[in-house]
Scaffold this active site. Structure first.
Site, PDB file in Angstrom:
ATOM      1  N   CYS A  99      -9.880  -0.927  -4.436  1.00  0.00           N
ATOM      2  CA  CYS A  99      -9.289   0.393  -4.690  1.00  0.00           C
ATOM      3  C   CYS A  99      -9.988   1.111  -6.101  1.00  0.00           C
ATOM      4  O   CYS A  99      -9.558   1.911  -6.446  1.00  0.00           O
ATOM      5  CB  CYS A  99      -7.800   0.186  -4.883  1.00  0.00           C
ATOM      6  SG  CYS A  99      -7.514  -1.032  -6.051  1.00  0.00           S
TER       7      CYS A  99
ATOM      8  N   ASP B 157      -8.899  -8.601  -1.851  1.00  0.00           N
ATOM      9  CA  ASP B 157      -8.388  -7.166  -2.157  1.00  0.00           C
ATOM     10  C   ASP B 157      -7.813  -7.108  -3.377  1.00  0.00           C
ATOM     11  O   ASP B 157      -6.618  -7.110  -3.756  1.00  0.00           O
ATOM     12  CB  ASP B 157      -7.235  -6.865  -0.975  1.00  0.00           C
ATOM     13  CG  ASP B 157      -6.704  -5.649  -1.020  1.00  0.00           C
ATOM     14  OD1 ASP B 157      -7.279  -4.672  -1.752  1.00  0.00           O
ATOM     15  OD2 ASP B 157      -5.965  -5.154  -0.482  1.00  0.00           O
TER      16      ASP B 157
ATOM     17  N   GLN C  20       0.850  -1.265  -0.059  1.00  0.00           N
ATOM     18  CA  GLN C  20       0.066  -0.032   0.020  1.00  0.00           C
ATOM     19  C   GLN C  20       0.677   1.198   0.027  1.00  0.00           C
ATOM     20  O   GLN C  20       1.700   1.254   0.890  1.00  0.00           O
ATOM     21  CB  GLN C  20      -0.926  -0.074   1.163  1.00  0.00           C
ATOM     22  CG  GLN C  20      -1.939  -1.026   1.133  1.00  0.00           C
ATOM     23  CD  GLN C  20      -2.939  -1.036   0.175  1.00  0.00           C
ATOM     24  OE1 GLN C  20      -3.080   0.171  -0.288  1.00  0.00           O
ATOM     25  NE2 GLN C  20      -3.852  -1.847  -0.133  1.00  0.00           N
TER      26      GLN C  20
HETATM   27  C1  SAM Z   1      -4.759  -4.104  -4.178  1.00  0.00           C
HETATM   28  S1  SAM Z   1      -3.427  -5.166  -4.195  1.00  0.00           S
HETATM   29  C2  SAM Z   1      -3.531  -5.814  -2.585  1.00  0.00           C
HETATM   30  C3  SAM Z   1      -2.395  -6.396  -2.016  1.00  0.00           C
HETATM   31  C4  SAM Z   1      -2.252  -6.491  -0.228  1.00  0.00           C
HETATM   32  N1  SAM Z   1      -3.729  -7.113  -0.152  1.00  0.00           N
HETATM   33  C5  SAM Z   1      -2.237  -5.499   0.290  1.00  0.00           C
HETATM   34  O1  SAM Z   1      -2.981  -4.877   1.016  1.00  0.00           O
HETATM   35  O2  SAM Z   1      -1.038  -5.205   0.481  1.00  0.00           O
HETATM   36  C6  SAM Z   1      -3.702  -6.606  -5.303  1.00  0.00           C
HETATM   37  C7  SAM Z   1      -2.710  -7.512  -5.419  1.00  0.00           C
HETATM   38  O3  SAM Z   1      -3.432  -8.520  -6.271  1.00  0.00           O
HETATM   39  C8  SAM Z   1      -2.032  -9.060  -7.059  1.00  0.00           C
HETATM   40  N2  SAM Z   1      -2.837  -9.619  -8.199  1.00  0.00           N
HETATM   41  C9  SAM Z   1      -3.507  -9.140  -9.324  1.00  0.00           C
HETATM   42  N3  SAM Z   1      -4.058 -10.055 -10.136  1.00  0.00           N
HETATM   43  C10 SAM Z   1      -3.900 -11.254  -9.458  1.00  0.00           C
HETATM   44  C11 SAM Z   1      -4.557 -12.614  -9.604  1.00  0.00           C
HETATM   45  N4  SAM Z   1      -5.132 -12.982 -10.842  1.00  0.00           N
HETATM   46  N5  SAM Z   1      -4.341 -13.633  -8.767  1.00  0.00           N
HETATM   47  C12 SAM Z   1      -3.730 -13.319  -7.815  1.00  0.00           C
HETATM   48  N6  SAM Z   1      -3.319 -11.962  -7.402  1.00  0.00           N
HETATM   49  C13 SAM Z   1      -3.448 -11.104  -8.238  1.00  0.00           C
HETATM   50  C14 SAM Z   1      -1.420  -8.123  -7.443  1.00  0.00           C
HETATM   51  O4  SAM Z   1      -0.105  -8.444  -7.825  1.00  0.00           O
HETATM   52  C15 SAM Z   1      -1.484  -7.167  -5.906  1.00  0.00           C
HETATM   53  O5  SAM Z   1      -0.361  -7.745  -5.116  1.00  0.00           O
END
Ligand code: SAM
Length: 454
Positions: free
Chosen positions: A410, A383, A287
């Site tokens: 987000c 998330d 974040q």
């Molecule tokens: C908004 S971030 C949230 C990360 C964590 N929950 C935090 O608060 O730090 C979304 C995360 O989803 C991962 N992501 C994107 N597409 C994905 C997928 N299809 N499967 C798993 N993870 C994914 C991204 O790499 C990123 O780390």
């Protein structure tokens, strides 16, 4: 009204994310970068059955909702902080209105609407910034900063910026002077020639550790050693813990790398959230507002309630922050899934660093990896990235029949779309609370508690 007409519009409101609108001759006109209460002059650029779009030319009358001072010198050029002219309390009201309106449009029944939590600080809150190299204007001087509004090539060299701290400005200034003096060209995206692409700076708000990543093409007409020494000589308040050089020859204009060299120190920085420590590697998600993240996660904790002895899934877990907060709060077991492998290694390492043995993080796409989970979750936390959850993945998440889901989003448009599916599957939207993680920009985080009692 027809295309190219110049019109005067009074901005009535702004729809998420940057669609200011007003009415002219009874017809709705959408114009970017407007603030409620302003009167602007604009030119019509599109007239379709779906609506009229205009481009703002000038502000004719300012709004009573605008702040009197504190707007940075780059505001009219920079593509960064769209809501900057709004007084902070008005920005909060606007964001709340926008999310409410989006959920209402999708007929999401929210049992308890719990408002918006302001960020701990309106300024200097970012722990990460990706700056671009380019030119100030076509064939102008080398520039380093944010892309100009509506421009893919031109860059605003940042001299002041409200949302980053002074160390970022010193690093930009030093880097720009270094490359200007050596006449090193920026990488031209269309011609695929030149060297300098991006400068990524990450700074731990709690630790003061600074990680710098210079991204260039494989054309390197300068000494990386001299670049490193220039940075190390800067009078920074924080401490440089790593200087990296990434080579990226891809055509896409994204920060990624074919090859990374550590010029100094290490390839990660350490940040703290509450009393937990996180190692964050260069391409891992974390974040971008650390103090804001603590407030966001406090909402998640509140919505999750008592997690003692609960089986928790942390989907789209990044470096495992939420999962570890749940593990520390007493969950029986936490399983996280994340696409970026290095974020998953960091998450597992972070869990051991924090003495948590009840969590495991798995690398892969949520869409596929959930098929391998054999536990029955009491609580699922999602998330996802801005696009929201893949529709097929939502189906699989629903199939776990978890009595509670906490959805952290987000991007409210994606959230509204996904909530429709959860609602149709029998989940009730019990609580919604917003967190203003990114003051002055169009972005806002939403946290929703969904429940399904069998
Ligand atoms: C908004 S971030 C949230 C990360 C964590 N929950 C935090 O608060 O730090 C979304 C995360 O989803 C991962 N992501 C994107 N597409 C994905 C997928 N299809 N499967 C798993 N993870 C994914 C991204 O790499 C990123 O780390």
């Amino acid at each position: 009204m027809k295309k190219k007409d110049i019109i005067t519009i009074q901005i009535e409101d702004v729809a998420f994310p940057n669609k200011a609108f007003g009415f002219v001759d009874g017809e709705k006109v959408v114009v970017k970068n407007g603030i409620p209460g302003q009167t602007v002059q604009a030119q019509i650029i599109k007239k379709r059955s779906s609506g009229i779009e205009a481009r703002q030319q000038t502000v004719l009358e300012h709004s009573p909702l605008e702040r009197q001072d504190g707007v940075c010198s780059h505001y009219t050029l920079c593509g960064g902080c769209t809501y900057q002219p709004l007084r902070h309390e008005e920005e909060l009201k606007l964001k709340e209105r926008q999310v409410k309106r989006l959920l209402e449009q999708e007929k999401i029944n929210v049992k308890s609407w719990e408002g918006i939590v302001p960020a701990p600080s309106e300024t200097a809150y970012r722990n990460k910034c990706e700056f671009s190299f380019g030119d100030e204007e076509k064939n102008g001087d080398l520039a380093l900063g944010m892309r100009k509004r509506m421009s893919h090539y031109e860059v605003v060299s940042l001299k002041d910026c409200n949302i980053i701290d002074k160390d970022y400005l010193k690093i930009i200034e030093g880097t720009l002077a270094f490359f200007q003096e050596k006449n090193v060209p920026f990488y031209h995206k269309l011609r695929h020639e030149g060297s300098l692409r991006h400068l990524v700076v990450r700074k731990g708000a709690a630790t003061g550790e600074i990680l710098v990543n210079l991204v260039t093409s494989s054309e390197v007409p300068f000494s990386a050693e001299e670049f490193k020494n220039m940075l190390l000589a800067l009078p920074l308040c924080g401490t440089l813990c790593g200087i990296l050089h990434s080579v990226n020859d891809s055509v896409a204009d994204v920060v990624r790398s074919d090859e990374i060299t550590t010029l100094y120190g290490r390839d990660y920085f350490v940040e703290k959230l509450f009393d937990l420590e996180f190692k964050v590697s260069v391409y891992s998600f974390f974040q971008t507002n650390t103090k804001g993240a603590e407030k966001l996660y406090a909402i998640v904790k509140d919505f999750a309630g008592n997690v003692s002895d609960k089986m928790v899934f942390d989907l789209y877990c990044g470096t495992g922050t939420i999962g570890q907060i749940m593990a520390e709060a007493g969950s029986k077991k936490v399983v996280g899934i994340e696409l970026v492998e290095e974020a998953v290694s960091a998450a597992n390492e972070n869990a051991s660093r924090n003495g948590l043995s009840n969590c495991t993080f798995i690398a892969g796409d949520v869409l596929q990896k959930v098929d391998e989970l054999t536990d029955k979750p009491d609580l699922i936390i999602v998330d996802p990235p801005r696009d929201g959850i893949h529709p097929k993945a939502i189906g699989k998440i629903i199939d776990f029949a978890a009595p509670e889901i906490v959805y952290v989003s987000c991007k409210p448009t994606s959230l509204a779309r996904d909530l429709v599916i959860f609602q149709q599957a029998g989940y009730k939207v019990e609580r919604v609370k917003l967190m203003d993680m990114f003051p002055r920009t169009v972005h806002v985080e939403s946290v929703c508690l969904l429940t399904k009692r069998c």
